[in-house]
Design an enzyme around this catalytic site. Structure first.
Site, PDB file in Angstrom:
ATOM      1  CG  ASN A 218      -4.211  -1.699  -1.195  1.00 23.73           C
ATOM      2  OD1 ASN A 218      -5.059  -2.530  -1.522  1.00 23.73           O
ATOM      3  ND2 ASN A 218      -3.535  -1.777  -0.084  1.00 23.73           N
ATOM      4  CB  VAL A 219      -1.764  -4.918  -5.251  1.00 21.43           C
ATOM      5  CG1 VAL A 219      -2.201  -4.250  -6.546  1.00 21.43           C
ATOM      6  CG2 VAL A 219      -0.290  -4.651  -4.991  1.00 21.43           C
ATOM      7  NE  ARG A 220      -7.791  -5.083  -0.352  1.00 20.13           N
ATOM      8  CZ  ARG A 220      -8.110  -4.077  -1.155  1.00 20.13           C
ATOM      9  NH1 ARG A 220      -7.174  -3.261  -1.617  1.00 20.13           N
ATOM     10  NH2 ARG A 220      -9.366  -3.873  -1.509  1.00 20.13           N
TER      11      ARG A 220
ATOM     12  CG  HIS B 249      -9.474   7.717 -15.764  1.00 15.19           C
ATOM     13  ND1 HIS B 249     -10.219   6.786 -15.079  1.00 15.19           N
ATOM     14  CD2 HIS B 249      -9.425   8.813 -14.968  1.00 15.19           C
ATOM     15  CE1 HIS B 249     -10.618   7.297 -13.928  1.00 15.19           C
ATOM     16  NE2 HIS B 249     -10.146   8.534 -13.834  1.00 15.19           N
TER      17      HIS B 249
ATOM     18  CG  HIS C 190      -4.285   5.102  -2.272  1.00 12.19           C
ATOM     19  ND1 HIS C 190      -5.400   4.416  -2.727  1.00 12.19           N
ATOM     20  CD2 HIS C 190      -3.802   4.378  -1.229  1.00 12.19           C
ATOM     21  CE1 HIS C 190      -5.586   3.345  -1.976  1.00 12.19           C
ATOM     22  NE2 HIS C 190      -4.632   3.298  -1.061  1.00 12.19           N
TER      23      HIS C 190
ATOM     24  N   GLY D 189      -3.767  -3.499  14.277  1.00 15.29           N
ATOM     25  CA  GLY D 189      -2.713  -3.352  13.276  1.00 15.29           C
ATOM     26  C   GLY D 189      -1.652  -2.369  13.746  1.00 15.29           C
ATOM     27  NE  ARG D 190       5.450  -0.959  13.033  1.00 19.12           N
ATOM     28  CZ  ARG D 190       6.097   0.056  12.467  1.00 19.12           C
ATOM     29  NH1 ARG D 190       5.662   0.570  11.325  1.00 19.12           N
ATOM     30  NH2 ARG D 190       7.177   0.566  13.034  1.00 19.12           N
TER      31      ARG D 190
ATOM     32  CG  HIS E 219     -18.180  14.082   5.750  1.00 16.92           C
ATOM     33  ND1 HIS E 219     -17.431  13.039   5.254  1.00 16.92           N
ATOM     34  CD2 HIS E 219     -17.292  15.067   6.042  1.00 16.92           C
ATOM     35  CE1 HIS E 219     -16.150  13.379   5.263  1.00 16.92           C
ATOM     36  NE2 HIS E 219     -16.036  14.605   5.722  1.00 16.92           N
TER      37      HIS E 219
ATOM     38  CB  SER F  54      -0.884  -0.004   1.250  1.00 12.12           C
ATOM     39  OG  SER F  54      -1.771   1.091   1.242  1.00 12.12           O
TER      40      SER F  54
END
Length: 299
Positions: free
Chosen positions: A108-110, A145, A106, A259-260, A175, A92
């Site tokens: 992220n791959v998981r 894109h 940003h 988590g950390r 919000h 991440s």
């Protein structure tokens, strides 16, 4: 082919190395690594670049945690995970540039897998990348894109539109009634048609992030700016903080499951400001941002 967590882990470690090398090549500054262990099982490598030539802060985190049982917060929504050991791993990253004309990005791959003897493993991939500009440039948004669309095409014509829509829906501040940025790709729970196909897609997303982002950085990093633009950047960074602390599932899950904290909050910008009832001047580039980040088809 059956899921191979070791193979995924090796890819993720290499991806962290590659992205850090690419960001250092653009910036000139080096990442500082902080290796950590998790008492309950696993650990990770957090890498941070601070006050570089281009990036005010860039954090690229690898984590691999495992345990004998899932936390109750996870099994409440997925009862099939109860009684299984699990592994969760991912890379991440968030990049906050100095120059307000360079967007924040940003990615992220998981991968997640839960197993128990005598049963098929439960596994899936997730990830994506998204862009948060402070000043809108159409050519940058189109490039971002187009890169996302092109990496999706080998996996099917419907993949990019589906994951773009999911990204637009996910990175939304209810919000504020506004998008966090111009989106990109977001996917989760990916486990069909098979492991090899899903792993290949996750790899394409991981590698595609710098193809999408670095040309924009190169194009904008030398643009002149002043205190006015910097103040607007810091104000808009407030939206980033609001999203991460109020809406982001990954942040909330990490904080709620022990988590950390330092690694989870590595995504936060180093400086940010809020201003009560701020209204940009009509017709200004700052006022134009609210229209620019509205959902649209960029390619």
């Amino acid at each position: 082919m059956k899921p191979d967590a070791h193979q995924v882990k090796q890819f993720l470690l290499n991806l962290q190395d590659t992205i850090c090398q690419q960001l250092t090549a653009v910036d000139g500054a080096e990442f500082v690594e902080d290796s950590w262990q998790r008492e309950a099982g696993g650990g990770g490598r957090s890498r941070v670049l601070r006050n570089g030539g281009v990036f005010e802060q860039a954090g690229v985190n690898f984590s691999h945690v495992h345990g004998e049982a899932m936390p109750a917060s996870a099994t409440a929504h997925r009862p099939e995970l109860a009684g299984r050991s699990f592994e969760a791993m991912g890379v991440s990253l968030v990049v906050h540039p100095h120059n307000p004309y360079v967007p924040t990005s940003h990615a992220n791959v998981r991968f997640f897998i839960a197993e128990k003897p005598g049963a098929e493993p439960v596994w899936w991939f997730g990830g994506g990348f998204d862009l948060t500009p402070f000043y809108g440039f159409e050519e940058d948004a189109i490039h971002w894109h187009r890169t996302a669309r092109d990496l999706c095409l080998p996996f099917g014509e419907d993949v990019y539109p589906r994951y773009k829509k999911w990204c637009d829906e996910y990175f939304y501040l209810k919000h504020r009634n506004e998008q966090r940025g111009i989106g990109g790709l977001f996917f989760d729970d990916l486990n069909t048609p098979d492991f090899d196909h899903c792993f290949a897609f996750m790899q394409a997303v991981g590698k595609g992030y710098t193809d999408a982002y670095l040309p924009i950085v190169e194009r904008r990093k030398a643009m002149e700016y002043g205190e006015h633009e910097r103040n607007f950047q810091l104000y808009r960074r407030g939206r980033y903080v609001e999203f991460n602390l109020v809406w982001d599932r990954g942040t909330l899950f990490g904080l709620q499951t022990g988590g950390r904290t330092e690694s989870i909050l590595m995504s936060m910008p180093p400086l940010v400001r809020w201003e009560y009832d701020y209204q940009p001047e009509a017709g200004s580039p700052e006022a134009a941002l609210s229209e620019f980040i509205k959902v649209r088809d960029w390619v």
